[in-house]
Design a protein around this motif. Sequence first.
Motif, PDB file in Angstrom:
ATOM      1  N   VAL A  40       0.830  -1.250   0.099  1.00  0.00           N
ATOM      2  CA  VAL A  40       0.087   0.064   0.196  1.00  0.00           C
ATOM      3  C   VAL A  40       1.016   1.210  -0.184  1.00  0.00           C
ATOM      4  CG1 VAL A  40      -2.052   1.099   1.106  1.00  0.00           C
ATOM      5  CG2 VAL A  40      -1.707  -1.198   1.049  1.00  0.00           C
ATOM      6  N   GLN A  41       0.630   2.019  -1.078  1.00  0.00           N
ATOM      7  CA  GLN A  41       1.528   3.126  -1.181  1.00  0.00           C
ATOM      8  C   GLN A  41       0.556   4.394  -1.605  1.00  0.00           C
ATOM      9  OE1 GLN A  41       5.636   1.913  -2.797  1.00  0.00           O
ATOM     10  NE2 GLN A  41       4.048   1.231  -4.386  1.00  0.00           N
ATOM     11  N   GLN A  42       1.081   5.545  -1.755  1.00  0.00           N
ATOM     12  CA  GLN A  42       0.344   6.682  -2.278  1.00  0.00           C
ATOM     13  C   GLN A  42       0.897   7.201  -3.508  1.00  0.00           C
ATOM     14  OE1 GLN A  42       1.177  10.627  -0.570  1.00  0.00           O
ATOM     15  NE2 GLN A  42      -0.707  10.736   0.200  1.00  0.00           N
ATOM     16  N   THR A  43       0.030   7.523  -4.504  1.00  0.00           N
ATOM     17  CA  THR A  43       0.370   8.092  -5.650  1.00  0.00           C
ATOM     18  C   THR A  43      -0.186   9.486  -5.849  1.00  0.00           C
ATOM     19  OG1 THR A  43      -1.525   7.120  -6.867  1.00  0.00           O
ATOM     20  CG2 THR A  43       0.806   5.792  -6.899  1.00  0.00           C
ATOM     21  N   ASP A  44       0.212  10.406  -6.796  1.00  0.00           N
ATOM     22  CA  ASP A  44      -0.413  11.677  -7.024  1.00  0.00           C
ATOM     23  C   ASP A  44      -1.828  11.462  -7.599  1.00  0.00           C
ATOM     24  OD1 ASP A  44       2.168  12.437  -6.422  1.00  0.00           O
ATOM     25  OD2 ASP A  44       2.550  13.781  -8.155  1.00  0.00           O
ATOM     26  N   ASP A  45      -2.101  10.354  -8.298  1.00  0.00           N
ATOM     27  CA  ASP A  45      -3.319  10.246  -9.041  1.00  0.00           C
ATOM     28  C   ASP A  45      -4.466   9.955  -8.051  1.00  0.00           C
ATOM     29  OD1 ASP A  45      -2.271  11.007 -11.602  1.00  0.00           O
ATOM     30  OD2 ASP A  45      -1.721   8.911 -11.893  1.00  0.00           O
ATOM     31  N   ALA A  46      -4.039   9.281  -6.935  1.00  0.00           N
ATOM     32  CA  ALA A  46      -4.897   8.622  -5.832  1.00  0.00           C
ATOM     33  C   ALA A  46      -4.416   8.951  -4.495  1.00  0.00           C
ATOM     34  CB  ALA A  46      -5.472   7.278  -5.904  1.00  0.00           C
ATOM     35  N   PRO A  47      -4.309  10.234  -4.099  1.00  0.00           N
ATOM     36  CA  PRO A  47      -3.642  10.363  -2.951  1.00  0.00           C
ATOM     37  C   PRO A  47      -4.169   9.921  -1.611  1.00  0.00           C
ATOM     38  CG  PRO A  47      -4.510  12.338  -3.759  1.00  0.00           C
ATOM     39  CD  PRO A  47      -4.792  11.357  -4.695  1.00  0.00           C
ATOM     40  N   ASP A  48      -5.406   9.641  -1.648  1.00  0.00           N
ATOM     41  CA  ASP A  48      -6.171   9.180  -0.540  1.00  0.00           C
ATOM     42  C   ASP A  48      -6.836   7.644  -0.726  1.00  0.00           C
ATOM     43  OD1 ASP A  48      -6.234  11.468   1.165  1.00  0.00           O
ATOM     44  OD2 ASP A  48      -7.541  12.384  -0.310  1.00  0.00           O
ATOM     45  N   ARG A  49      -6.446   7.055  -1.458  1.00  0.00           N
ATOM     46  CA  ARG A  49      -6.726   5.572  -1.818  1.00  0.00           C
ATOM     47  C   ARG A  49      -6.354   4.965  -0.790  1.00  0.00           C
ATOM     48  NH1 ARG A  49     -10.517   3.851  -4.449  1.00  0.00           N
ATOM     49  NH2 ARG A  49     -10.177   4.974  -6.372  1.00  0.00           N
ATOM     50  N   TRP A  50      -5.063   4.932  -0.074  1.00  0.00           N
ATOM     51  CA  TRP A  50      -4.575   4.021   0.982  1.00  0.00           C
ATOM     52  C   TRP A  50      -5.503   4.267   2.370  1.00  0.00           C
ATOM     53  CZ3 TRP A  50      -3.378   6.004   6.009  1.00  0.00           C
ATOM     54  CH2 TRP A  50      -3.304   7.420   6.403  1.00  0.00           C
ATOM     55  N   ARG A  51      -6.317   5.443   2.426  1.00  0.00           N
ATOM     56  CA  ARG A  51      -7.153   5.414   3.672  1.00  0.00           C
ATOM     57  C   ARG A  51      -8.373   4.448   3.183  1.00  0.00           C
ATOM     58  NH1 ARG A  51      -6.004   9.955   6.572  1.00  0.00           N
ATOM     59  NH2 ARG A  51      -4.720  11.502   5.348  1.00  0.00           N
ATOM     60  N   HIS A  52      -8.706   4.280   1.937  1.00  0.00           N
ATOM     61  CA  HIS A  52      -9.938   3.564   1.597  1.00  0.00           C
ATOM     62  C   HIS A  52      -9.580   2.117   1.778  1.00  0.00           C
ATOM     63  CE1 HIS A  52     -11.477   1.259  -2.221  1.00  0.00           C
ATOM     64  NE2 HIS A  52     -12.479   1.086  -1.267  1.00  0.00           N
ATOM     65  N   ILE A  53      -8.305   1.629   1.392  1.00  0.00           N
ATOM     66  CA  ILE A  53      -7.648   0.204   1.428  1.00  0.00           C
ATOM     67  C   ILE A  53      -7.515  -0.126   3.022  1.00  0.00           C
ATOM     68  CG2 ILE A  53      -5.756  -1.116   0.900  1.00  0.00           C
ATOM     69  CD1 ILE A  53      -5.269   0.529  -1.528  1.00  0.00           C
ATOM     70  N   PHE A  54      -7.097   0.813   3.711  1.00  0.00           N
ATOM     71  CA  PHE A  54      -6.916   0.425   5.052  1.00  0.00           C
ATOM     72  C   PHE A  54      -8.336   0.342   5.823  1.00  0.00           C
ATOM     73  CE2 PHE A  54      -2.640   2.116   7.047  1.00  0.00           C
ATOM     74  CZ  PHE A  54      -2.159   1.328   6.067  1.00  0.00           C
TER      75      PHE A  54
END
Length: 457
Positions: free
Chosen positions: A152-166
């Motif tokens: 799980v990492q953070q990219t510019d295109d989806a900066p808050d995706r990690w919160r969804h994954i968590f």
Amino acid sequence: EGLTWDWESFPDYLNALAKRRYTMDIGAHIPHAALRAFVMGDAGGDHTAVPSQGEIDRMEALTFEALEAGALGFSTSRTYVHRSRDGANIGTLSASAAELLGITAALKRAGKGVVQLISDAYLTADDDFAQAELELIRQVARTTGRKLSFTVQQTDDAPDRWRHIFGEIEAMTAEGLDVRAQVAPRPIGVILTFASTTNPFFITPTYRDCARDASTEQRLVRLADPAVKAKILAEHAHIHPPGMAAVIVQGFNRMFRMSDPVDYEPVESASLAAEAARAGREPADYAYDVLLEEGGHRLIYMPLINYARGNLDDVFGMMSGAHTLYGLSDGGAHCGTICDGSFPTTTIGLWSKGSKSGLKTPLEALVHGYTQRNAAHVGWNDRGVVKPGYLADLNVISLDELQLSPPKIVQDLPAGGTRLLQTARGYRWTVKSGAVTFEGGQWTGETPGQLLRGAQG
């Protein structure tokens, strides 16, 4: 040229590893990509090729054989970032649920092993795609009944995706599944230089011509020619690659001179774009001249991933998650472009003292994250705590002195291959199973480490 090629099957491979001694203990997963190619032939390298049921059964049987021989588990990659030498996607990118569940049935049958994978769920802005990937991960964990971890990492295109994954991982653990996010303690940093693999101009035709069949020094001499520079800059102005490559080629606001000690939380005002603006120059022209510094060996640090907001606040959020493992060092991969095997030093040195935002984690929690927690996840229950009966694996550290020097470019791989090598200051002694392996950062010649087959303790 560095491989002995005295193995074919995975058990053979483990036997080859077991003949050697190391400064640390090592283990191995059976990798999906190699397994697929072994069973399917050339078609295994094509991610659009669908294996037959017989081929899936064969991959399951070989995975079971690998687990019985001592594989820690099964690993697979589902990211477009991982490509073959010719730029093609690797064969495992879009493996179906039938293929993955069929192969990983071996873990349930064996009653041992873990699953480790990377998926593009973290980098996509497509909610439906992310959810489909997470549901597949849930299925694998549920049907195998084994521990699973994924990047799980953070990219510019989806900066808050990690919160969804968590949030999804929380739901999986509430269901009784042992699923963890593998997270990094700093940005995934690309090292840009004319003296190694990658830089903002590396895909221009003239740069490629300079690099083709030339030594590093020959390439650097050609790049210093003003006429060559002019051609490369003219070509660069018209190159607009997709995805992460665009950041490497045009992201001058994310390029920073490497300092000593290295600053892994740089501010945009220190970027090459900001330097160029202050000098009244075009960023590409300015960056080219910076890369020519130090005889063409100047290193530029680019925080490519985990730095969407220009700070480490979100990294801290990922590291502080309830269901995480520290990982992602890429210690051996991309060795001429990435030098992130020093992640543990950053973890201890930066986060025990605090980020520029003032966020910090107790030292004991950081050490635990890199030792007992990770070891227990793969079934190594004989280490990770200072206690009678456990392995004497220790680092004696002067925390105030703990720092990382900039990487150096060395050509010490077989056939003269280039890699980035980074040293740290502040480690007094490293002890493995009671033997001092490093003193003051220098190897003592001791090699008490060995291959570990499966769970321990």
